[in-house]
Write an enzyme that holds these catalytic residues in place. Sequence first.
Site, PDB file in Angstrom:
ATOM      1  N   THR A 198      64.781  26.495   3.282  1.00 57.49           N
ATOM      2  CA  THR A 198      64.000  27.537   2.909  1.00 57.49           C
ATOM      3  C   THR A 198      64.781  28.652   1.936  1.00 57.49           C
ATOM      4  OG1 THR A 198      64.912  28.620   5.173  1.00 57.49           O
ATOM      5  CG2 THR A 198      62.436  27.814   4.921  1.00 57.49           C
ATOM      6  N   GLY A 245      66.887  29.289   6.984  1.00 54.02           N
ATOM      7  CA  GLY A 245      67.911  28.664   7.710  1.00 54.02           C
ATOM      8  C   GLY A 245      67.184  28.019   9.017  1.00 54.02           C
ATOM      9  N   GLY A 246      65.881  27.696   8.855  1.00 54.63           N
ATOM     10  CA  GLY A 246      65.428  26.890   9.768  1.00 54.63           C
ATOM     11  C   GLY A 246      65.131  27.486  11.270  1.00 54.63           C
ATOM     12  N   SER A 289      56.381  27.528  12.486  1.00 54.01           N
ATOM     13  CA  SER A 289      57.507  27.821  11.640  1.00 54.01           C
ATOM     14  C   SER A 289      58.176  28.958  12.293  1.00 54.01           C
ATOM     15  CB  SER A 289      57.065  28.495  10.215  1.00 54.01           C
ATOM     16  OG  SER A 289      58.138  28.646   9.593  1.00 54.01           O
ATOM     17  N   SER A 290      59.392  28.833  12.206  1.00 55.08           N
ATOM     18  CA  SER A 290      60.634  30.108  12.364  1.00 55.08           C
ATOM     19  C   SER A 290      60.617  31.148  11.191  1.00 55.08           C
ATOM     20  CB  SER A 290      61.991  29.492  12.661  1.00 55.08           C
ATOM     21  OG  SER A 290      61.650  28.448  13.876  1.00 55.08           O
ATOM     22  N   ARG A 335      51.091  28.843   4.569  1.00 62.37           N
ATOM     23  CA  ARG A 335      51.864  27.686   5.364  1.00 62.37           C
ATOM     24  C   ARG A 335      50.907  26.275   4.815  1.00 62.37           C
ATOM     25  NH1 ARG A 335      56.436  25.659   7.350  1.00 62.37           N
ATOM     26  NH2 ARG A 335      56.321  24.931   9.410  1.00 62.37           N
ATOM     27  N   GLN A 347      56.781  19.344   5.542  1.00 67.70           N
ATOM     28  CA  GLN A 347      56.694  20.311   6.620  1.00 67.70           C
ATOM     29  C   GLN A 347      55.630  19.544   7.777  1.00 67.70           C
ATOM     30  OE1 GLN A 347      57.663  23.213   6.642  1.00 67.70           O
ATOM     31  NE2 GLN A 347      57.641  23.907   4.731  1.00 67.70           N
ATOM     32  N   ASP A 379      57.574  19.609  10.760  1.00 63.04           N
ATOM     33  CA  ASP A 379      57.879  20.845  11.560  1.00 63.04           C
ATOM     34  C   ASP A 379      56.624  20.950  12.998  1.00 63.04           C
ATOM     35  OD1 ASP A 379      59.706  21.986  10.540  1.00 63.04           O
ATOM     36  OD2 ASP A 379      58.536  23.898   9.888  1.00 63.04           O
TER      37      ASP A 379
END
Length: 587
Positions: free
Chosen positions: A406, A493-494, A470-471, A103, A443, A446
Amino acid sequence: MGGCSNEQPPQQKTAELPPAPEISSGFRSDMIPVHATRHMAAAANPLATAAGQQMLRKGGSAIDAAIAMQAVLALVEPQASGIGGGAFILYWDGERVQAFDGRETAPAGASTGMFLGADGQPIPFADAQIGGRSVGVPGVLRALEMAHQQHGKLPWHDLFQPAIQLASQGFPVSRRLHGQIAADKFIADSPEMAKYFLTPQGQALPVGTLLKNPELARTLQAIATQGADAFYQGPVAQAMVDKVRSHARPGTLSLADVSGYQAQERKPVCGDYKQWQVCGMPPPSSGGVAVLQTLGILEALQNKSPALDLAAMPPVPSNSGAGLEPSVSAVHLIAEAERLAYADRALYLADSAFVPVNVKGLTDKAYFKTRAALIGDKSMGRAKAGVPAGINLALAPDRSPLRISTSQIAAVDDQGGAISMTTSVEAAFGSHVMTNGFILNNQLTDFSFVPEENGKPVANRIEPGKRPRSSMAPTLVFDRKSGELVATIGSPGGSQIIEYVNKAVVGLLDWKLNPQDAISLANFGSRNVGTELEAGRVSPALVQQLQDRGHEVSLIEMTSGTQIIVRDKDGWAAGADPRREGTALGD
């Protein structure tokens, strides 16, 4: 309005449900599972999948295949992933599960109020996204390097050759890439992107145009020859820093930030679901915990009443002409469980190096039981976060925009190894800062734009060196009794990723769907803001039945990009998402 409230559900606020970060490229209704006996690769673009299969045929490991696929995706799917972004990797070497965290990190010069205007309010998302201010230190190459050092079978150099060849010789612009370029109004404002993606007349490159990227070929060749250091030190790193700092919306990225980046190996989060064990990413991803929470709450419901067993609620024929659709009972229970998981996600989950995250308390079976008790016959509307044992923090909930772009990579190799990797540049085309043939992430958006509320800090606030929550939810499923790998699953897909992975897991395990049918089934769920159904894929009857149960229903585009590889009697079966252009290939 908490889970135990008798008040009416709140009215839907569409502003809280941003559109899908990537548009659908149409639904391919003719897709069937792909079968193989030895190995399998799956990625979001056929050229990337072919590169992964090429490495597996040479005896490469799952990580070798993933590196080759990621390099090609940087070229053919630049709106979603690439070497200028980050990734979460879940790896099974045949004996143990490992989590590799690539990340992005916030630069040392980042500040808690960097996305607030002069009035103290969050600036518009596009103003935060576009430019150098949103760029975090890219992490994907360091994470791939770390995993390859432990599990690579083929030389690092060889893994980049398919991408280098494609970048040098060109690849045809796909219908999906053309659509993404045409839909993006900011490309024209980036000289590098406009020159690369647009015609001289300023239009999106037509489908089939042979697109070459010699700059990316040179960058990848340097990385192939010198290792990831070629990216994190020297001319490539300097160019990234210069682009970020000289932008009209400049960021603070420095050479020290880039050269100092370190990937992290973390302990995966694993939990039981019926006769299976499910493993996912730990924080700073919220995906692993949220998926385990959803499944744990659903199992607790079943333990309370066998009538609430999802296995007894398989998909039903739709009167909309779209084949099967989920049953109203299944959508109700899964959406309610997800509300509770998303409520906890917003309050508790963030980078555990900066905020204590009690994963054990959040994934405890006794806690699941108390959360499941909040689910009734009618929708609870908006759920509140719970209070797991061992948590004593005064935090404010995160109200960040629910966006991300993503891609998903999956592979199983001849040696019994497997990977699920979710990789991202955040919003479509990231920050729109392009250098050396690749696009830099955005990023940092986020993070929560608002650092505190009512004097309480938001766990996911911006801090120097911190990784944004993050998801992403790369997932591996095992048979609890034998310990054998059952499936590798994941999706882009967020913030909807958690919904997509939950649907896929339940579809495979409870409803015994083949991997392709589990992916193709209409998407649905709740991010604790209404109940979402995939537009055009469900019947009016399902909508009405949910509304009768108190659900505020939104019919929206839900462009998942799920990849699944599952063990079958002959070896492996795989599916790719018909909403994008992904494929699976195996031998």
